[in-house]
Design an enzyme around this catalytic site. Sequence first.
Site, PDB file in Angstrom:
ATOM      1  N   GLU A 240       0.829  -1.214   0.000  1.00  0.00           N
ATOM      2  CA  GLU A 240       0.000   0.000   0.000  1.00  0.00           C
ATOM      3  C   GLU A 240       0.863   1.264   0.000  1.00  0.00           C
ATOM      4  O   GLU A 240       0.876   2.035   0.966  1.00  0.00           O
ATOM      5  CB  GLU A 240      -0.966  -0.032   1.183  1.00  0.00           C
ATOM      6  CG  GLU A 240      -1.925  -1.221   1.086  1.00  0.00           C
ATOM      7  CD  GLU A 240      -3.060  -1.189   2.098  1.00  0.00           C
ATOM      8  OE1 GLU A 240      -2.956  -0.456   3.103  1.00  0.00           O
ATOM      9  OE2 GLU A 240      -4.063  -1.904   1.874  1.00  0.00           O
ATOM     10  N   GLU A 335      -4.882  -8.771  -1.225  1.00  0.00           N
ATOM     11  CA  GLU A 335      -5.369  -8.502   0.141  1.00  0.00           C
ATOM     12  C   GLU A 335      -6.787  -7.968   0.155  1.00  0.00           C
ATOM     13  O   GLU A 335      -7.131  -7.069  -0.614  1.00  0.00           O
ATOM     14  CB  GLU A 335      -4.458  -7.488   0.844  1.00  0.00           C
ATOM     15  CG  GLU A 335      -4.902  -7.199   2.279  1.00  0.00           C
ATOM     16  CD  GLU A 335      -4.152  -6.048   2.923  1.00  0.00           C
ATOM     17  OE1 GLU A 335      -2.912  -5.993   2.780  1.00  0.00           O
ATOM     18  OE2 GLU A 335      -4.801  -5.194   3.558  1.00  0.00           O
TER      19      GLU A 335
END
Length: 481
Positions: A240, A335
């Site tokens: 991220e 994810e």
Amino acid sequence: MLKNMTFYSLLSLSLALFNCSSSTETIQNPAPSVKPPVTNDMDFWLTNGSKNIYLQKQTAVLSFGTNYNIYPTIEVEEVQSYQTIDGFGFTLTGGSAEGINKLNPQKRQDLLQELFGKHDNSISISYLRISIGASDLNAAPFSYNDLPAGQTDVNLSQFSLNPDKKDVIPMLKEILAINPQIKIIATPWSAPTWMKDNTNFIGGSLKTEFYGVYANYFVKYIQKMKEEGISITAITPQNEPLHSGNNPSMFMSAQQQADFIKNHLGPAFAKANLTTKIIIYDHNCNKPEYPLAILNDVGANPYVDGSAFHLYEGDISAMSNVHNAYPNKNLYFTEQYTGTSGTFEGDLKWHLKNVIIGSMRNWSKVALEWNLANDANFRPYTPGGCSTCKGALTINGADSFERNVGYYIIAHASKFVPPGSVRIASNQTGNLNTVAFKTPTGKIVLIIENDGSTNELFNIKSNGKWVTTSIGAGGVATFIW
């Protein structure tokens, strides 16, 4: 009246009258015809939103035929194929390994066999994600080269895997003993703090003077894991990269990631003769321009195997946008978490629709849910880390654990779709979301999610014949034939 009677009605009436008028003869009825036995052509596994059927094999007999009906039809076409599948699974966070290790030895071994084995009672997880250093689901942040403030180690002489040698590495070795073919993708939440411009685990960016050192950090990590008997299939440069508020975390723009890959990471992997794949981005579907910017970079592109996505923002179709621009590059869904505020039915529907079916229909080679396990208080997590992330398993002590919705989300695919399977064509119809595969042994697997609020009757058609079946509201089914 007679003109409205069928031939068979008249025949029956004549026989009855004849029988009544004759006292000397007995009419012998012909022997009843023997119907061929009905065979079951398709297995059917179900999880419903009512929480009373959990990945259960159904007993209904499903036989292919050609009897016409008015129900909608899902047609599976083997001749049209798409991507090859690498696997389905979870992130084995440090907290997950720590939690599972609290089970007594027999319970723990039984659980690992259930998760990673290939016997009838296993769900056969085939792909794992792990963190390089700590994720936010460790008890505290760490890297493999933590130093006192003000110190640096450009030769990485103090690099050590010791923080993961208590739980994660021993568990990976046990998993590999059960399934030696399991694939592993590894990703960092942060570089060592001495390499960052804010010298903090939270936020900040990698200093340009340490790009080369950080590339060697990845090389050393892969080599040291190999010495432990653990092969890293792929890495992403940063988890991220646009979310710099997590603990740990690190901001990395698309331009920074392209620079890091083309001038440092890619050449370092080539020099060390590493076959570990470099997968970019590893963030939400709302910013497909990020991986596209790196793929557009002629220096970075040759080192990149593909792009990884999450779906906390955006639409899953963004993965197809990237595929259409670069069809020779792979896609990975790495994810998605289930949280404390979700319901079993709501999470089952949404995740099957988007993470499993959605990612696969948009060219992903993997579908991974977030953390594999934690305790009843959703611990461990770092200060500021995710306190609402629910594991696929809740570890309740040494003798018991609970299977949560994440377990069933993945199991409906991992149990039936082994690595090497190929996605094939299946249509969507009404509230029914579908994805189909052909396995290496030639079986067809069809996953269906009923996104509606009522029971759905429908046909499954293959090779010119079909079966008729149904799924209740919010239910998920896997069919195999």
